[in-house]
Design an enzyme around this catalytic site. Structure first.
Site, PDB file in Angstrom:
ATOM      1  N   LYS A 187     -42.683 -49.199 -17.754  1.00 50.55           N
ATOM      2  CA  LYS A 187     -43.415 -50.041 -16.805  1.00 50.55           C
ATOM      3  C   LYS A 187     -44.906 -50.051 -17.133  1.00 50.55           C
ATOM      4  O   LYS A 187     -45.541 -51.111 -17.172  1.00 50.55           O
ATOM      5  CB  LYS A 187     -43.198 -49.538 -15.366  1.00 50.55           C
ATOM      6  CG  LYS A 187     -44.234 -50.150 -14.442  1.00 50.55           C
ATOM      7  CD  LYS A 187     -44.181 -49.860 -12.993  1.00 50.55           C
ATOM      8  CE  LYS A 187     -45.507 -50.368 -12.415  1.00 50.55           C
ATOM      9  NZ  LYS A 187     -45.527 -50.547 -10.985  1.00 50.55           N
ATOM     10  N   ARG A 220     -30.005 -38.278 -12.018  1.00 46.70           N
ATOM     11  CA  ARG A 220     -31.088 -37.348 -12.410  1.00 46.70           C
ATOM     12  C   ARG A 220     -31.224 -36.278 -11.345  1.00 46.70           C
ATOM     13  O   ARG A 220     -31.136 -36.561 -10.153  1.00 46.70           O
ATOM     14  CB  ARG A 220     -32.409 -38.118 -12.540  1.00 46.70           C
ATOM     15  CG  ARG A 220     -32.398 -39.158 -13.650  1.00 46.70           C
ATOM     16  CD  ARG A 220     -33.704 -39.958 -13.668  1.00 46.70           C
ATOM     17  NE  ARG A 220     -33.683 -40.994 -14.688  1.00 46.70           N
ATOM     18  CZ  ARG A 220     -34.265 -42.193 -14.546  1.00 46.70           C
ATOM     19  NH1 ARG A 220     -34.907 -42.503 -13.441  1.00 46.70           N
ATOM     20  NH2 ARG A 220     -34.203 -43.074 -15.525  1.00 46.70           N
ATOM     21  N   GLY A 239     -41.744 -43.396 -16.122  1.00 47.95           N
ATOM     22  CA  GLY A 239     -42.132 -44.798 -15.872  1.00 47.95           C
ATOM     23  C   GLY A 239     -42.973 -45.339 -17.017  1.00 47.95           C
ATOM     24  O   GLY A 239     -43.761 -46.281 -16.835  1.00 47.95           O
ATOM     25  N   LYS A 240     -42.774 -44.767 -18.206  1.00 49.21           N
ATOM     26  CA  LYS A 240     -43.584 -45.164 -19.376  1.00 49.21           C
ATOM     27  C   LYS A 240     -43.428 -46.656 -19.681  1.00 49.21           C
ATOM     28  O   LYS A 240     -44.401 -47.349 -19.960  1.00 49.21           O
ATOM     29  CB  LYS A 240     -43.164 -44.338 -20.608  1.00 49.21           C
ATOM     30  CG  LYS A 240     -43.385 -42.840 -20.431  1.00 49.21           C
ATOM     31  CD  LYS A 240     -42.847 -42.039 -21.601  1.00 49.21           C
ATOM     32  CE  LYS A 240     -41.342 -41.982 -21.682  1.00 49.21           C
ATOM     33  NZ  LYS A 240     -40.664 -41.277 -20.572  1.00 49.21           N
ATOM     34  N   ASP A 267     -38.558 -40.181 -18.273  1.00 45.99           N
ATOM     35  CA  ASP A 267     -38.296 -41.144 -17.194  1.00 45.99           C
ATOM     36  C   ASP A 267     -39.411 -41.215 -16.160  1.00 45.99           C
ATOM     37  O   ASP A 267     -39.169 -41.502 -14.983  1.00 45.99           O
ATOM     38  CB  ASP A 267     -36.953 -40.817 -16.494  1.00 45.99           C
ATOM     39  CG  ASP A 267     -35.803 -40.827 -17.466  1.00 45.99           C
ATOM     40  OD1 ASP A 267     -35.870 -41.572 -18.456  1.00 45.99           O
ATOM     41  OD2 ASP A 267     -34.835 -40.075 -17.238  1.00 45.99           O
ATOM     42  N   ALA A 317     -33.991 -42.760 -25.485  1.00 45.31           N
ATOM     43  CA  ALA A 317     -34.939 -43.261 -24.492  1.00 45.31           C
ATOM     44  C   ALA A 317     -34.364 -44.478 -23.775  1.00 45.31           C
ATOM     45  O   ALA A 317     -33.592 -45.243 -24.346  1.00 45.31           O
ATOM     46  CB  ALA A 317     -36.242 -43.653 -25.181  1.00 45.31           C
ATOM     47  N   GLY A 318     -34.772 -44.642 -22.527  1.00 43.60           N
ATOM     48  CA  GLY A 318     -34.476 -45.860 -21.781  1.00 43.60           C
ATOM     49  C   GLY A 318     -35.730 -46.198 -21.009  1.00 43.60           C
ATOM     50  O   GLY A 318     -36.090 -45.483 -20.079  1.00 43.60           O
ATOM     51  N   HIS A 319     -36.431 -47.220 -21.436  1.00 44.02           N
ATOM     52  CA  HIS A 319     -37.711 -47.580 -20.821  1.00 44.02           C
ATOM     53  C   HIS A 319     -37.525 -48.880 -20.032  1.00 44.02           C
ATOM     54  O   HIS A 319     -37.220 -49.918 -20.608  1.00 44.02           O
ATOM     55  CB  HIS A 319     -38.801 -47.740 -21.890  1.00 44.02           C
ATOM     56  CG  HIS A 319     -39.127 -46.441 -22.575  1.00 44.02           C
ATOM     57  ND1 HIS A 319     -40.063 -46.315 -23.569  1.00 44.02           N
ATOM     58  CD2 HIS A 319     -38.645 -45.182 -22.383  1.00 44.02           C
ATOM     59  CE1 HIS A 319     -40.134 -45.058 -23.964  1.00 44.02           C
ATOM     60  NE2 HIS A 319     -39.274 -44.354 -23.264  1.00 44.02           N
ATOM     61  N   ARG A 346     -26.394 -41.304 -15.928  1.00 44.13           N
ATOM     62  CA  ARG A 346     -26.156 -40.030 -15.240  1.00 44.13           C
ATOM     63  C   ARG A 346     -27.157 -39.852 -14.093  1.00 44.13           C
ATOM     64  O   ARG A 346     -28.314 -40.248 -14.225  1.00 44.13           O
ATOM     65  CB  ARG A 346     -26.345 -38.850 -16.213  1.00 44.13           C
ATOM     66  CG  ARG A 346     -25.301 -38.786 -17.301  1.00 44.13           C
ATOM     67  CD  ARG A 346     -25.583 -37.641 -18.269  1.00 44.13           C
ATOM     68  NE  ARG A 346     -26.804 -37.847 -19.032  1.00 44.13           N
ATOM     69  CZ  ARG A 346     -27.309 -36.976 -19.901  1.00 44.13           C
ATOM     70  NH1 ARG A 346     -26.704 -35.819 -20.099  1.00 44.13           N
ATOM     71  NH2 ARG A 346     -28.407 -37.251 -20.569  1.00 44.13           N
ATOM     72  N   LYS A 372     -44.230 -43.738  -8.635  1.00 41.88           N
ATOM     73  CA  LYS A 372     -43.188 -43.563  -7.623  1.00 41.88           C
ATOM     74  C   LYS A 372     -43.656 -42.840  -6.359  1.00 41.88           C
ATOM     75  O   LYS A 372     -42.842 -42.200  -5.676  1.00 41.88           O
ATOM     76  CB  LYS A 372     -41.955 -42.869  -8.234  1.00 41.88           C
ATOM     77  CG  LYS A 372     -41.359 -43.679  -9.388  1.00 41.88           C
ATOM     78  CD  LYS A 372     -40.027 -43.171  -9.877  1.00 41.88           C
ATOM     79  CE  LYS A 372     -38.893 -44.014  -9.374  1.00 41.88           C
ATOM     80  NZ  LYS A 372     -37.640 -43.859 -10.144  1.00 41.88           N
ATOM     81  N   GLY A 373     -44.967 -42.959  -6.040  1.00 40.91           N
ATOM     82  CA  GLY A 373     -45.469 -42.414  -4.776  1.00 40.91           C
ATOM     83  C   GLY A 373     -44.717 -43.024  -3.603  1.00 40.91           C
ATOM     84  O   GLY A 373     -44.504 -42.367  -2.576  1.00 40.91           O
ATOM     85  N   ASP A 374     -44.278 -44.273  -3.774  1.00 37.63           N
ATOM     86  CA  ASP A 374     -43.557 -44.971  -2.696  1.00 37.63           C
ATOM     87  C   ASP A 374     -42.274 -44.243  -2.298  1.00 37.63           C
ATOM     88  O   ASP A 374     -41.843 -44.318  -1.143  1.00 37.63           O
ATOM     89  CB  ASP A 374     -43.216 -46.409  -3.133  1.00 37.63           C
ATOM     90  CG  ASP A 374     -42.457 -46.451  -4.459  1.00 37.63           C
ATOM     91  OD1 ASP A 374     -43.031 -46.013  -5.479  1.00 37.63           O
ATOM     92  OD2 ASP A 374     -41.301 -46.907  -4.470  1.00 37.63           O
ATOM     93  N   GLN A 407     -39.405 -39.848 -24.098  1.00 34.84           N
ATOM     94  CA  GLN A 407     -39.119 -38.555 -23.460  1.00 34.84           C
ATOM     95  C   GLN A 407     -40.377 -38.038 -22.749  1.00 34.84           C
ATOM     96  O   GLN A 407     -41.205 -38.820 -22.340  1.00 34.84           O
ATOM     97  CB  GLN A 407     -38.583 -37.526 -24.474  1.00 34.84           C
ATOM     98  CG  GLN A 407     -37.181 -37.837 -24.985  1.00 34.84           C
ATOM     99  CD  GLN A 407     -37.124 -38.888 -26.074  1.00 34.84           C
ATOM    100  OE1 GLN A 407     -37.795 -38.779 -27.093  1.00 34.84           O
ATOM    101  NE2 GLN A 407     -36.332 -39.923 -25.891  1.00 34.84           N
TER     102      GLN A 407
END
Ligand code: GDP
Ligand code: IMO
Ligand code: MG
Length: 423
Positions: free
Chosen positions: A18, A305, A15-16, A13, A39-41, A303, A331-333, A224
């Site tokens: 994106k 994280r 951010g692959k 997760d 996987a959930g991309h 679920r 995700k620095g933001d 993954q």
């Protein structure tokens, strides 16, 4: 032409989805090499959010062919749902999505076996996504599996029946309370298989070899993350495939000397979904803030994280195992507004300070040692160039680059395709 890889360096997760979507304009072929619908991309563009599970994340680009490699495990039922979700987009699936004949099939009974196995483990469960991943890879290595290519044979239903019967006996063996109606599951499965059979099946290793010879640019998309790798992850709390760079060679049939850039992707902090050790996990307000601001819910299971600070010890290990040549920080933001940012730079391991990942990273053995840095307040999400990034974020990036000895070339500042800063 070398094949570039894009891999998650943490527990998935990162951010692959994106980033593959962002990079696809520079590639002719995007090829998934392992994992399955666990996987959930997620990709976002033009105000639309899309989650892909098995289909490669280059599917929305007209210029690219998407290949599902031999290392992937495919659930026809979930695959059909993914295809249905793509119908509203103008995509010529028959020519743009190619599936390896050697990819293995997830049967309904694989999913049931996953559930039975987890139920039998009680508190020690892996926290599997229950998509049948473990049992399917077990049948693959046990030389019992069914492959996409089998669907082209007249007797595929006999093969299916023999395997499903064996699975039913195994489910009984677990002696746990699993309710199911196999007839219903089988009718969905057979319907989905008929849809799948309308797609293009290929000998993907040959296809990719010829494409390489013609100078086509290929990006291999991992699923993954390295810490979920069956060999190098936090075993047994891992998935059942090689998520690391070597998995791209076996999962696509690409020779090791044909690998070009290894693009490693990580979050500016750490998350994990499912069970297993996580040394920098936070149980306080900081962890809660990361989860809330980062919207940290599993793209496949929903679920929450688990969240924590960046673990440089683990990240260094992943960079090393994969031979990462380029880094991307996501995700620095989400960290904007934290007064102090912490990074774990070493572990106290049974009283000793160490900077490598030991065999056992359970909390009772490992206490993270942190370096503290100044945070930044600015909202990054509207920033478009590296010059705009706050000084303290640049200091954070410099610190990580020095420690990891690999340049961070992309800083992602939001979920949308456009919220991507190249350095
Ligand atoms: P994957 O499995 O590696 O493709 O990652 P997921 O899609 O499961 O999870 C990443 C989540 O973070 C998704 O909801 C993305 O839309 C989101 N995301 C990706 N990059 C960024 C970013 O830079 N900032 C924020 N806030 N969200 C991001
Ligand atoms: P993407 O590609 C995060 C985790 C599960 C569980 C363990 C084993 O979206 O990054 P499995 O279903 O494989 O038997 O589960 O691995 N897991 C993931 N965690 N992202 C993923 O994929 C994952 N795929 C599996 O939560 O802990
Ligand atoms: Mg995901």
């Amino acid at each position: 032409m070398a094949v570039d890889l894009l891999l998650g360096l943490q527990w998935g997760d990162e951010g692959k989805g994106k980033i593959v979507d962002v990079l696809t304009k520079d590639y002719d072929i995007i090829a998934r090499f392992q994992g399955g619908p666990n996987a959930g991309h997620t990709l976002e563009f033009d105000g639309i959010k899309h989650v892909l599970h098995t289909i490669p994340s280059g599917i929305f680009h007209k210029n690219a062919i998407n290949v599902v490699g031999n290392g992937v495990v495919i659930d026809p039922v979930i695959f059909k749902k993914e295809l249905d979700n793509l119908k509203k987009f103008d995509i010529d699936i028959k020519s743009k999505l190619l599936i390896s004949r050697k990819a293995h099939l997830i049967l309904p009974t694989h999913r049931l076996l996953d559930a039975a196995s987890e139920a039998s483990k009680g508190k020690a469960k892996i926290g599997s996504t229950l998509k049948g991943i473990g049992p399917t890879y077990m049948d693959k290595t046990g030389r019992n599996g069914m492959r996409i290519g089998d669907l082209e044979l007249d007797d595929w239903k006999d093969k299916y029946r023999a395997l499903a019967n064996k699975h039913e006996a195994m489910i009984d063996f677990y002696d746990v309370d699993i309710q199911y109606d196999l007839k219903d599951l089988e009718s969905d499965f057979c319907e989905a298989v008929e849809e799948l059979k309308k797609l293009t099946f290929i000998d993907s290793e040959e296809y990719l070899y010829q494409a390489q010879k013609k100078g086509k640019k290929i990006l291999a998309e991992g699923a993954q993350g390295s810490l979920l790798d069956i060999d190098f992850g936090t075993y047994p709390f891992v998935t059942s495939s090689n998520t690391t760079a070597a998995g791209a060679c076996t999962g696509l049939g690409v020779a090791p000397n044909q690998i070009g850039d290894v693009k490693g992707i990580f979050k500016a902090y750490t998350t994990r979904v499912g069970s297993g050790p996580f040394p920098t996990e936070l149980f306080d307000e900081d962890g809660e803030t990361m989860g809330r601001v980062g919207n940290e819910f599993g793209a496949t299971t929903g679920r929450p994280r688990r969240c924590g600070w960046l673990d440089l010890v683990a990240l260094k290990y992943a960079v090393q195992i994969n031979g990462v040549t380029v880094l991307m920080m996501m995700k620095g933001d989400v960290l904007s507004g934290f007064k102090k940012i912490k990074v774990c730079t070493a572990y106290n391991y049974k009283g000793e300070t160490i900077s490598h990942l030991p065999y056992n990273i359970e909390v009772e053995n490992v206490t993270p040692i942190y370096t503290e840095m100044e945070g930044w307040k600015q909202d990054l999400t509207k920033m478009t160039s590296a010059d705009e990034l706050p000084k303290n974020l640049n200091a954070y990036i410099d610190f990580l680059e020095t420690a990891l000895e690999v340049p961070i070339k992309i800083v992602s500042v939001g979920p949308d395709r456009t919220q991507t800063i190249h350095r």
